[in-house]
Scaffold this active site. Structure first.
Site, short mmCIF file in Angstrom:
data_model
loop_
_atom_site.label_atom_id
_atom_site.label_comp_id
_atom_site.label_asym_id
_atom_site.label_seq_id
_atom_site.Cartn_x
_atom_site.Cartn_y
_atom_site.Cartn_z
N ASP A 319 0.85 -1.19 0.00
CA ASP A 319 0.00 0.00 0.00
C ASP A 319 0.88 1.24 0.00
O ASP A 319 1.88 1.30 0.73
CB ASP A 319 -0.90 0.02 1.23
N ASP A 356 -15.19 14.84 8.18
CA ASP A 356 -14.14 13.91 7.75
C ASP A 356 -12.99 13.95 8.75
O ASP A 356 -12.28 14.94 8.85
CB ASP A 356 -13.66 14.31 6.35
N PHE A 389 -16.66 8.20 3.20
CA PHE A 389 -15.89 7.61 2.10
C PHE A 389 -16.06 6.09 2.11
O PHE A 389 -16.09 5.46 3.17
CB PHE A 389 -14.41 7.97 2.26
N ALA A 391 -14.66 2.45 -0.26
CA ALA A 391 -13.72 2.00 -1.30
C ALA A 391 -14.40 1.90 -2.65
O ALA A 391 -13.74 1.99 -3.69
CB ALA A 391 -13.14 0.65 -0.91
N SER A 396 -16.37 11.31 -0.52
CA SER A 396 -17.05 11.61 0.74
C SER A 396 -17.58 13.03 0.62
O SER A 396 -17.26 13.76 -0.32
CB SER A 396 -16.09 11.49 1.93
N ASP A 534 -10.07 -5.52 2.81
CA ASP A 534 -8.83 -6.21 2.44
C ASP A 534 -8.91 -7.72 2.65
O ASP A 534 -8.04 -8.45 2.18
CB ASP A 534 -7.65 -5.67 3.28
#
Length: 691
Positions: A319, A356, A389, A391, A396, A534
């Protein structure tokens, strides 16, 4: 994890290991190692021959048989000691973990009474942690010890996880994100959380860690099984060879009319010296030590298979955020669209970021305040509804006054605008490209169907990461950066970091597809992850390191857990796996090379009485046949003890390719394995001759 570092031969480890060495003399334990079981049987036979010699019926002097017998038993004991010492280190680690398990109480509440705020919390029932079951719910507030592993379903709290990770800095645990997992035995420092228990008693993370590190019946890895088969095959070959020597010796004596048939004691000594006892005696210790080294790095492997797979990895999926870059992208600039002022863009961008809590979102709020003095607003007071937000959407924002205010990746905002019937301006696409080419991350902001402009987020590549990737490349490992950024930004950062490839605008499905693609081409893939999204990719990867701070789903999908929650640790995991395989290969080379010198010591001694010409093979000029045989047996036992530190610590790690590693291995351990016995056996022979 807080623990006192023990030396390799610390008294706390050595004393129990000596006791375990004798306990492991049980036939039920010895037969698990076929090569050492042959030595074990040989030790028993020489013991019987020695007892026979005490009654004057021995084939050789009782002192000679006694010497061979004792050193054969020492060979078995030294191999047992190596394994017991490695297991002892794991048991010491398990003991420190067991110390974390204390009598803990939980404030249990009913599922129907989950509070939205602390003032409205319901009455709770104080119960022992051992009474909690999967699905139960409890409240933990400041200074409470979290009673069991679980998921935070309400609230947010600062948690001290130093008992598990060894890191003194507190971490934030909150509901609804990738940092919702809590571990039993950690302590709440401030605020409060509501936790849903995810395990039953005896199944907690600490329980599983203890079980993994102290499990005596360690499952052999595929490479270990393959090597064991090779060692057994060599043992069978030498067993057949030695078995034919007795009739050959009897025939030779009859034909030549001189000498005497080879003794059973000598045949046993020859067999033990020729079979690969060195690597066979240390093989289990190498595997246990590999898992122990992983744990010393604060990585818990579910099995030795996972550690070994790490050593065979061909592809690393990394990542970008937190692994390759520092992960604290900060808003640095507002690039307004045509017809929009920079202040208007800053105002809308701040609205989209009010709720956020990510570092990026907070930095947008701060930048708008610094540049244009736009004050923060309470999201509820302005009638806005936060849209988090995901994936999938990669956006967002807020819904307010019938309008959708969004910020996110350019492609996501473009798709969103077009779905509403709007148009995405070309000048904004150019601004996105310009920001991306600088290696920054562009976030596009929209209000309804109108594109307001771009927020530039600056990202910093970690120092020294490029050199680490060069080392991996020398070892034949391909590195691929995974990022949600667009292709231009990803390409700029990939070039700066020195990775081999990148996957831009990645979704969980893209990660899974990429892993399967490389696996279909015969490669082993390693990756890290912390979120529920994940989990599918972690389950598919050959080496899957889940972050301890991540969700329960991620930790269950992975085959390793990093207690430090440091994504960069994946590189260290691969290096540790490589080191374990290098150690096993090096000691195997050394063990097999050893046989040549032992051959020159024992064969002349065994047959010189019948064939005096064989004295020419006595290149070490050993003092007598009995001394030569005894010296070889003693060296065969002592070399196991001398190599224990190397087996436990591992050979020196060098980031080299396969061909270079093979040359290095053959030079150091092949040549060393040839020379060392000649020197060692000669020194032992000199000592015996003096005595």
């Amino acid at each position: 994890m807080t623990k006192r570092k023990l030396g390799m031969f610390d008294a706390e480890l050595v004393k129990p290991a000596i006791v375990d060495s004798f306990r492991k003399l049980s036939p039920s334990i010895q037969w698990r190692n076929p090569v050492m079981f042959v030595v074990y049987i040989g030790s028993i036979l020489t013991t019987l021959l020695w007892i026979q010699s005490l009654y004057g019926e021995g084939e050789a002097s009782s002192s000679f048989i006694l010497g061979v017998m004792l050193w054969l038993w020492f060979t078995v004991l030294f191999a047992n000691f190596a394994e017991a010492l490695a297991e002892g280190r794991s048991k010491a680690q398990a003991a420190s973990l067991r110390g974390l398990k204390k009598e803990t109480w939980a404030k249990k509440v009913k599922a129907a009474n989950i509070p939205e705020n602390w003032d409205n919390r319901p009455a709770s029932e104080l119960v022992s942690a051992t009474q909690l079951r999967k699905g139960d719910i409890f409240i933990a507030e400041a200074n409470d010890v979290i009673a069991a592993d679980g998921e935070v379903i309400a609230g947010v709290a600062s948690v001290d996880e130093s008992a598990i990770t060894g890191e003194s800095a507190p971490v934030i645990r909150e509901s609804g994100g990738d940092f919702s997992s809590v571990t039993g035995g950690t302590r709440v420092l401030s605020d409060w959380i509501v936790v849903r228990v995810t395990v039953n008693p005896g199944e907690t993370f600490i329980d599983r860690m203890i079980s993994m590190v102290e499990n005596a019946k360690r499952q052999k890895t595929p490479n270990e099984i393959a090597l064991t088969i090779l060692l057994v095959a060599l043992t069978i070959v030498f067993l057949v060879v030695v078995a034919t020597l007795l009739p050959f010796s009897m025939f030779s004596v009859a034909a030549s009319g001189s000498g005497s048939p080879i003794q059973i004691t000598v045949l046993i000594a020859l067999l033990v010296c020729l079979i690969p006892t060195t690597i066979a005696g240390l093989l289990s210790a190498i595997g246990v030590a590999g898992m122990s080294r992983m744990m010393a790095a604060n990585v818990i492997a579910t099995s030795g298979r996972a550690v070994e797979a790490a050593g065979d990895v061909d592809v690393l999926l990394l990542d970008k955020t937190g692994t390759i870059t520092l992960g604290n992208r900060q808003a640095s600039n507002f690039v307004a669209a045509s017809g929009v002022t920079e202040a208007e863009l800053a105002d809308i961008a701040q609205l989209a970021s009010l709720a956020d809590e990510t570092p990026e979102g907070r930095s947008i709020v701060v930048l708008a305040k610094q540049k244009f003095n736009i004050r923060e607003r309470e999201i509820n007071s302005i009638g806005a509804q936060f849209v988090p937000f995901t994936a999938q959407t990669r956006m967002s924002g807020v819904d307010m006054n019938g309008e959708q205010i969004r910020k996110g990746a350019a492609s996501a905002i473009q798709k969103h605008i077009e779905s509403l019937g709007g148009h995405f301006p070309q000048e904004v696409l150019k601004a996105v490209d310009d920001v991306s080419r600088r290696g920054s991350t562009p976030l596009v902001v929209s209000q309804g169907t109108r594109v307001m402009g771009v927020v530039e987020l600056k990202d910093i590549v970690k120092g020294g990461i490029k050199e680490r990737f060069n080392e991996l490349r020398q070892m034949g490992i391909r590195t691929i950066m995974i990022t949600g950024d667009n292709k231009l930004t990803a390409a700029a950062i990939a070039a700066e970091a020195g990775v081999d490839d990148f996957l831009a605008e990645a979704t969980p499905e893209d990660k899974l597809a990429l892993i399967r693609k490389h696996q279909s081409e015969g490669r082993l893939v390693a990756m890290t992850g912390d979120g529920t999204n994940d989990a599918p990719a972690l389950a598919q990867a050959d080496v899957a390191v889940a972050m301890n701070s991540g969700t329960q789903a991620a930790k269950e999908a992975g085959n390793m857990v990093d207690l430090d929650s440091n994504p960069t640790k994946l590189i260290e995991v691969v290096e540790t796996g490589k080191q374990m395989l290098m150690t096993r290969g090096s000691l195997t080379t050394f063990s097999i090379a050893n046989d040549v010198a032992k051959y020159f010591a024992i064969i002349p001694a065994a047959f010189v009485a019948t064939y005096p010409q064989l004295e020419a093979l006595n290149v070490m000029h050993l003092s007598s046949p009995s001394s030569a045989i005894l010296s070889a047996v003693i060296f065969n036992a002592l070399i196991i003890i001398f190599l224990i530190p190397l087996a436990l610590k591992g050979v020196t790690y060098k980031p080299l390719g396969a061909a270079a590693l093979l040359r290095r291995n053959m030079t150091i351990y092949g040549l060393g394995g040839l020379i060392a016995p000649f020197i060692g056996i000669k020194i032992i022979d000199l000592i015996i001759s003096v005595i």
